[in-house]
Design a protein around this motif. Structure first.
Motif, PDB file in Angstrom:
ATOM      1  N   PHE A   1       0.840  -1.198   0.000  1.00 14.12           N
ATOM      2  CA  PHE A   1       0.000   0.000   0.000  1.00 14.12           C
ATOM      3  C   PHE A   1       0.875   1.248   0.000  1.00 14.12           C
ATOM      4  N   ASP A   2       1.842   1.280   0.880  1.00 15.81           N
ATOM      5  CA  ASP A   2       2.760   2.416   0.945  1.00 15.81           C
ATOM      6  C   ASP A   2       3.619   2.493  -0.309  1.00 15.81           C
TER       7      ASP A   2
ATOM      8  N   THR B   1       1.555   3.558  -3.359  1.00 11.68           N
ATOM      9  CA  THR B   1       1.025   4.911  -3.188  1.00 11.68           C
ATOM     10  C   THR B   1       2.101   5.948  -3.492  1.00 11.68           C
ATOM     11  N   LYS B   2       3.321   5.673  -3.052  1.00  8.24           N
ATOM     12  CA  LYS B   2       4.412   6.635  -3.243  1.00  8.24           C
ATOM     13  C   LYS B   2       5.006   6.583  -4.643  1.00  8.24           C
TER      14      LYS B   2
ATOM     15  N   LYS C   1      -4.959  -1.720  -9.681  1.00  4.05           N
ATOM     16  CA  LYS C   1      -4.941  -0.273  -9.479  1.00  4.05           C
ATOM     17  C   LYS C   1      -5.802   0.197  -8.313  1.00  4.05           C
ATOM     18  N   ASP C   2      -6.306  -0.723  -7.532  1.00  6.33           N
ATOM     19  CA  ASP C   2      -7.186  -0.367  -6.422  1.00  6.33           C
ATOM     20  C   ASP C   2      -6.382  -0.313  -5.124  1.00  6.33           C
ATOM     21  N   PRO C   3      -6.190   0.864  -4.516  1.00  5.93           N
ATOM     22  CA  PRO C   3      -5.423   0.948  -3.263  1.00  5.93           C
ATOM     23  C   PRO C   3      -5.989   0.090  -2.140  1.00  5.93           C
TER      24      PRO C   3
ATOM     25  N   TRP D   1      -4.308  -3.144  -2.479  1.00  4.65           N
ATOM     26  CA  TRP D   1      -2.913  -3.068  -2.035  1.00  4.65           C
ATOM     27  C   TRP D   1      -2.823  -3.259  -0.530  1.00  4.65           C
ATOM     28  N   ARG D   2      -3.739  -2.642   0.178  1.00  8.80           N
ATOM     29  CA  ARG D   2      -3.751  -2.760   1.640  1.00  8.80           C
ATOM     30  C   ARG D   2      -4.157  -4.161   2.084  1.00  8.80           C
TER      31      ARG D   2
END
Length: 299
Positions: free
Chosen positions: A189-190, A193-194, A209-211, A214-215
């Motif tokens: 996720f991090d 995102t960055k 592409k879905d955050p 990712w989490r």
């Protein structure tokens, strides 16, 4: 140029690891162990069944024991888009020689599937192991998972996210602990995102592409005070993102009071963190054998 510091240098790293691991396979000591290969861990009628990826190998000590052996399931790395169990024969042999039943698995890869499907595959392999490993001399109540790189991230997630098994109808998470060798993806996720490094967009293929996804597939966010114990290792000269995420993971383990050990191995880069496992007296094996309660199968 920062490209050489990327988390995964896929072409060069894979060529190197393939060459080194194939060399290691040729010289691994096989006599004290028995290998049963290419066992399907899901039924062929399962939607998406892949006869090349839904298979595993079992390595068991030839020496019979008065009590069943502990079990370690190894999950290979490869940036979620490459890798195969046959490169890691030497790990199966080494573990079996030292009193562990080893299970080394394949799982489906990108671009054919995304990471949630890979997690599902690995969980099914764990459940197969719980059901069948007694037939190979293993103890179904002492199952541990181990992984390097992307496989380390998958192993961590399986260990701490009980819902993965509940969704498959299991009454509980069978995993008693994890051994994470330079794990990647502990906090995707991090990372996504960055997008700090060139070509990071390539990881949107396995992760989507879905955050929120990712989490969901990042082990860091599923740790609880009840999570099983963890051994974790990072190379002193590993990729910056692995160095950062393992430190973050350790901090969370401390905060929650989870039993763990974390060691940074001096001078080690990412690929040598797995190739070092050719040597039986490697520090990871020494810690692992104590962690799982193994007794040597041979003298």
């Amino acid at each position: 140029m920062r490209l050489h510091k990327l988390l995964w240098q896929v072409p060069a790293a894979l060529l190197l690891v393939t060459t080194m691991l194939l060399f290691a396979n040729e010289f691994a000591i096989a006599r004290p162990s028995r290998r049963i290969k290419d066992i399907p861990y899901v039924v062929s009628t399962l939607p998406g069944f892949d006869p090349q990826r839904h298979i595993l190998d079992v390595y068991s000590p030839r020496k019979q024991a008065s009590t069943p052996y502990p079990v370690v399931i190894f999950i290979h790395g490869g940036s979620w888009n490459s890798g195969r169990k046959n490169l890691y024969t030497f790990i199966g042999r080494r573990l079996a020689k030292q009193g562990v039943v080893a299970v080394i698995i394949n799982y489906r890869l990108a671009p054919n599937v995304e990471v949630p499907a890979m997690v599902d595959d690995c969980a099914r392999a764990v459940l197969w192991t719980r059901q069948h490993i007694a037939d190979y001399g293993g103890d179904p109540t002492r199952i541990y998972v181990m992984g390097h790189s992307a496989g380390g991230g998958l192993a961590a997630l399986l260990t701490v996210k009980d819902s993965v098994f509940a969704q498959l109808g299991a009454d509980r998470n069978p995993i008693k602990g994890a051994i994470l060798d330079d794990p990647a993806g502990l906090d995707m996720f991090d990372y996504l995102t960055k997008m700090e490094y060139p070509n990071d967009e390539r990881y949107l293929i396995p992760f989507g592409k879905d955050p929120a996804i990712w989490r969901q597939v990042s082990a860091l966010y599923h740790l609880t005070a009840d999570s099983p114990p963890i051994l974790m290792y990072a190379g002193e000269r590993t990729y910056p993102s692995i160095a950062s995420s393992t430190r973050k993971f350790e901090k969370r383990l401390q905060e929650l009071g989870i039993r763990y050990q974390f060691k940074v191995l001096p001078g080690k880069k990412h690929i040598p963190m797995v190739t070092q496992l050719f040597w039986q007296n490697n520090v990871i094996y020494r810690d692992l054998l104590q962690f799982v309660g193994a007794k040597p199968a041979t003298t």
